[in-house]
Design an enzyme around this catalytic site. Structure first.
Site, mmCIF file in Angstrom:
data_model
loop_
_atom_site.group_PDB
_atom_site.id
_atom_site.type_symbol
_atom_site.label_atom_id
_atom_site.label_comp_id
_atom_site.label_asym_id
_atom_site.label_seq_id
_atom_site.Cartn_x
_atom_site.Cartn_y
_atom_site.Cartn_z
ATOM 1 N N THR A 164 0.828 -1.204 0.000
ATOM 2 C CA THR A 164 0.000 0.000 0.000
ATOM 3 C C THR A 164 0.863 1.255 0.000
ATOM 4 O O THR A 164 0.575 2.215 -0.720
ATOM 5 C CB THR A 164 -0.963 0.002 1.200
ATOM 6 O OG1 THR A 164 -1.721 -1.203 1.177
ATOM 7 C CG2 THR A 164 -1.904 1.191 1.147
ATOM 8 N N CYS A 165 1.933 1.249 0.771
ATOM 9 C CA CYS A 165 2.838 2.405 0.808
ATOM 10 C C CYS A 165 3.495 2.607 -0.552
ATOM 11 O O CYS A 165 3.567 3.721 -1.069
ATOM 12 C CB CYS A 165 3.897 2.213 1.890
ATOM 13 S SG CYS A 165 3.229 2.001 3.551
ATOM 14 N N ALA A 166 3.975 1.529 -1.129
ATOM 15 C CA ALA A 166 4.600 1.606 -2.451
ATOM 16 C C ALA A 166 3.613 2.124 -3.482
ATOM 17 O O ALA A 166 3.960 2.961 -4.330
ATOM 18 C CB ALA A 166 5.122 0.225 -2.852
ATOM 19 N N SER B 1 1.101 4.123 -3.014
ATOM 20 C CA SER B 1 0.864 5.560 -2.835
ATOM 21 C C SER B 1 1.972 6.382 -3.487
ATOM 22 O O SER B 1 1.716 7.431 -4.079
ATOM 23 C CB SER B 1 0.719 5.920 -1.347
ATOM 24 O OG SER B 1 1.949 5.836 -0.659
#
Length: 165
Positions: A59-61, A63
């Site tokens: 999820t961070c990647a 974003s």
């Protein structure tokens, strides 16, 4: 203190995001090439802080990928992706992914960033890392949008952040 859903659990943060209309707290972070970065470096520009736990989670990647595409065409706007990851990890990820339109910065020497922005997670498996949040700062250094993302595994509301620009 704010709360984030994480499955069945509730994760608490150390405080709240800066209020809309308030001056954004200054910060000192470390960029991908080990250079110091502060809010002053971006003076006179609109700044999107894409804050997250780690570049090494999907999820961070994602974003970072989405903001990398969305920021194209926005005048005097910078996206700064902030996590506790070492600068080398963020630089590696951006190189492998062809990410060229956003900057990355690490809190590894500046734990006060998470305190000042109210995003340090106080419990749960990622205790001590930054919660997922987006803070948009205008040219005058004032917060114009803020979002603490809940549940923790969800992506931010990209449209709301970009419409604040």
């Amino acid at each position: 203190m704010a709360e984030i859903e994480d499955g069945e659990d509730i994760i608490c943060t150390c405080g709240d995001l800066p209020a809309v209309g308030a001056p954004a707290p200054d910060f000192k972070l470390i960029g991908a090439n080990m250079e110091p970065m502060s809010r002053g470096v971006f003076a006179g520009q609109r700044l999107v802080l894409n804050i997250f736990p780690s570049i090494d989670t999907e999820t961070c990647a994602q974003s970072v990928r989405v903001f990398n595409e969305f920021v194209i065409g926005f005048y005097a706007t910078t996206v700064l992706c902030v996590s506790a990851d070492l600068p080398y990890a963020a630089k590696r990820f951006c190189g492998e992914e062809g990410i060229e339109n956003v900057y990355t910065a690490s809190t590894f020497r500046s734990p006060e960033f998470a305190e000042d922005y109210g995003v340090r997670m106080m419990n749960g498996p990622m205790e001590g890392l930054c919660a997922r949040a987006v803070v948009v700062i205008d040219e005058d250094g004032r917060v114009v949008h803020r979002e603490l993302v809940s549940p923790l595994h969800a992506e931010p509301d990209y449209g709301a952040a970009l419409s604040a620009l």
